[in-house]
Scaffold this active site. Structure first.
Site, mmCIF file in Angstrom:
data_model
loop_
_atom_site.group_PDB
_atom_site.id
_atom_site.type_symbol
_atom_site.label_atom_id
_atom_site.label_comp_id
_atom_site.label_asym_id
_atom_site.label_seq_id
_atom_site.Cartn_x
_atom_site.Cartn_y
_atom_site.Cartn_z
ATOM 1 N N GLY A 222 15.815 -14.048 -10.796
ATOM 2 C CA GLY A 222 16.041 -13.819 -9.307
ATOM 3 C C GLY A 222 16.225 -11.674 -8.873
ATOM 4 O O GLY A 222 14.673 -11.473 -9.654
ATOM 5 N N GLY B 268 2.258 -2.891 -1.029
ATOM 6 C CA GLY B 268 3.793 -2.291 -1.469
ATOM 7 C C GLY B 268 4.578 -3.264 -2.426
ATOM 8 O O GLY B 268 4.253 -4.614 -2.706
ATOM 9 N N HIS B 269 5.799 -2.577 -2.850
ATOM 10 C CA HIS B 269 6.805 -2.588 -3.725
ATOM 11 C C HIS B 269 8.329 -2.758 -2.486
ATOM 12 O O HIS B 269 8.680 -2.276 -2.393
ATOM 13 C CB HIS B 269 6.676 -2.222 -4.852
ATOM 14 C CG HIS B 269 5.457 -2.151 -5.842
ATOM 15 N ND1 HIS B 269 4.525 -3.330 -5.753
ATOM 16 C CD2 HIS B 269 4.879 -0.729 -6.016
ATOM 17 C CE1 HIS B 269 3.146 -2.403 -6.686
ATOM 18 N NE2 HIS B 269 3.492 -1.055 -6.958
ATOM 19 N N GLN C 235 -1.710 -3.590 -5.766
ATOM 20 C CA GLN C 235 -3.248 -4.626 -5.937
ATOM 21 C C GLN C 235 -2.649 -5.677 -7.075
ATOM 22 O O GLN C 235 -1.638 -5.512 -7.575
ATOM 23 C CB GLN C 235 -4.119 -3.800 -5.175
ATOM 24 C CG GLN C 235 -3.985 -2.960 -4.174
ATOM 25 C CD GLN C 235 -4.200 -4.001 -2.772
ATOM 26 O OE1 GLN C 235 -3.986 -5.611 -2.937
ATOM 27 N NE2 GLN C 235 -3.949 -3.387 -2.122
ATOM 28 N N LYS D 71 5.462 -6.142 -9.114
ATOM 29 C CA LYS D 71 5.564 -4.467 -10.117
ATOM 30 C C LYS D 71 6.260 -3.897 -9.761
ATOM 31 O O LYS D 71 6.538 -2.844 -10.252
ATOM 32 C CB LYS D 71 3.694 -4.046 -9.393
ATOM 33 C CG LYS D 71 2.860 -6.099 -10.145
ATOM 34 C CD LYS D 71 1.441 -4.414 -9.655
ATOM 35 C CE LYS D 71 1.124 -4.576 -8.343
ATOM 36 N NZ LYS D 71 1.357 -5.435 -7.747
ATOM 37 N N GLY E 208 11.775 -12.805 -14.590
ATOM 38 C CA GLY E 208 12.929 -12.417 -13.803
ATOM 39 C C GLY E 208 13.184 -13.514 -13.565
ATOM 40 O O GLY E 208 12.389 -14.757 -13.002
ATOM 41 N N ASP F 292 1.790 -8.932 -5.006
ATOM 42 C CA ASP F 292 2.849 -9.383 -4.039
ATOM 43 C C ASP F 292 3.714 -9.681 -5.722
ATOM 44 O O ASP F 292 4.153 -10.861 -5.901
ATOM 45 C CB ASP F 292 2.711 -10.080 -2.965
ATOM 46 C CG ASP F 292 2.179 -9.516 -2.314
ATOM 47 O OD1 ASP F 292 2.566 -8.036 -1.735
ATOM 48 O OD2 ASP F 292 1.278 -10.064 -1.987
#
Length: 428
Positions: free
Chosen positions: A414, A40-41, A223, A16, A412, A13
């Site tokens: 935002g 999930g992405h 993962q 990625k 990052g 999480d």
């Protein structure tokens, strides 16, 4: 032209999907090489949010060929649900390739996953119950079903019969569940075969030829390092190799072809499921990070456990993956904090560990040794260069870089695709 790997450097999480998506305009292929729909992405494009589970993030980049590699386990129902959802939003999915050697999650794998987790009680792993682990177990036990088996009903039926001979004894005699029939399983799997057929390919051959032709191939890990079945916090891990080494076995591309390995880390840390987590915050600060960072699972919706940045984990991840770069995400979540602690070492019964303890028991009992850094109050979401950041935010990033052992090449600030500061080129 490079082969580039993107992996999670914490417990998953980390962002990625966004990192992969941002590189999408520069690459020709994006390959998912491990895992299944147990993670999930989330990718945000022009304010639109896309939640991906099985599909590589490159599916959202025009001109990119997304590939599901042989190391992935595929729930066919989820795959086509995801494809259909993107098609209704105008996304072109026609380039998708699926390895003929990828394993398929059969209905009985999902059943066994759920009943086994319940049976474990307080010793539960924290599985998502989607059949991932049992499918990998079938693969290792050589009773698995592969994508190519769907196109020969006789072979498929033989494999299902062989698998259920054993599994029905387990379901009926141990878990007190009804037996699963061969017919219902074969029927369930075959209903996807013809739709899947045009996507199926010899993906190792295609990827190696693409590299030969000077194409850029990006490998996207599901993962994360601390959930890797060999190098993570075993047994509280996933069932595949989520580290950079998994690229080679999960895609059929050799190690000498890989040029860059990028690890994605949050500016703090999160974890979903059971298992040790030294910097976990069980107070209002943990709630602040969860609420401000939107820390709820993309796939499960489960609230994530939150804690401070762990430089010991970052150093370990850098070493295990052979990282060339870090992408630091969600720096904006820390805005407004007066002080920001960082874990620089562990204390285990009075003994200091500057590196990851080799003994799982020591890691389980580790207490974080924290160093505090001054925070900032200025909004950083519009920053696009490192110099745009407040001085204290710059100092925090530089401190993490020094502590983590690998340069931080992107930051990052935002959720949007453009809300990123690039310090070093991640492809060239």
């Amino acid at each position: 032209m490079p082969a580039v790997v993107v992996v999670g450097a914490q417990w998953g999480d980390e962002g990625k999907g966004k990192a992969t998506d941002q590189l999408g305009a520069q690459v020709d292929y994006v390959v998912k090489f491990n895992g299944g729909n147990n993670a999930g992405h989330t990718v945000v494009i022009d304010g639109e949010k896309y939640a991906l589970h099985l599909l590589p993030s490159g599916i959202l980049s025009p001109g990119v060929t997304p590939v599901i590699g042989n190391g992935v386990v595929i729930d066919l129902e989820v795959l086509f649900q995801e494809i259909d959802a993107l098609v209704t939003r105008g996304v072109d999915v026609s380039r998708l390739l699926v390895s003929s050697a990828a394993h398929v999650i059969a209905p009985y794998n999902r059943t066994i996953d759920k009943v086994t987790e319940r049976f474990l009680g307080k010793r539960k792993i924290g599985t998502t119950g989607r059949g991932i682990g049992p499918t990998y177990a079938d693969k290792i036990n050589r009773v698995g079903i592969r994508v190519q088996d769907l196109f020969d009903e006789n072979i498929l039926r033989q494999k299902v019969e062989g698998a259920l001979d054993q599994k029905n004894h387990l379901l009926v005699k141990v878990y007190n569940r009804r037996a699963i029939t061969v017919e219902e399983t074969v029927e369930d799997l075959l209903r996807y075969a013809e739709r899947l057929r045009p996507m199926v390919a010899d993906t190792p051959l295609i990827l190696n030829r693409a590299l030969d032709a000077g194409k850029i191939v990006l490998f996207e890990g599901g993962q994360a390092t601390m959930l890797d079945v060999d190098h993570g916090t075993y047994p509280f891990v996933t069932s595949s190799n989520a580290t950079a080494g998994g690229v080679c076995t999960g895609s059929g591309v050799g190690p000498t072809r890989i040029d860059r390995v990028i690890g994605v880390v949050k500016a703090y840390a999160t974890r979903v499921g059971e298992g040790p987590f030294p910097t976990e915050l069980l107070d209002e600060m943990g709630e602040f990070l969860r609420a401000t960072g939107g820390e709820f699972g993309v796939t499960t919706g489960r609230p994530r456990r939150c804690g401070w940045y762990d430089a010991v984990v970052a150093r370990y991840s850098s070493r295990i993956n052979g990282l060339t770069d870090f992408v630091l995400t969600k720096l904006d979540v820390l805005t407004g904090l007066e002080k920001i602690p960082v874990c620089v070492a562990y204390d285990v019964d009075g003994v200091r560990y500057d590196e990851m303890p080799a003994d799982q028991s020591n890691f389980h009992h580790a207490k974080p040794v924290l160093v505090e850094y001054d925070g900032w109050t200025e909004d950083i979401t519009q920053a696009r260069t490192f110099e745009d950041l407040p001085v204290n935010a710059q100092r925090y990033v530089l401190a993490l870089e020094e502590l983590s052992g690998t340069r931080i090449s992107a930051i990052g600030v935002g959720p949007g695709r453009d809300a990123t500061i690039l310090r070093h080129d991640l492809i060239g």
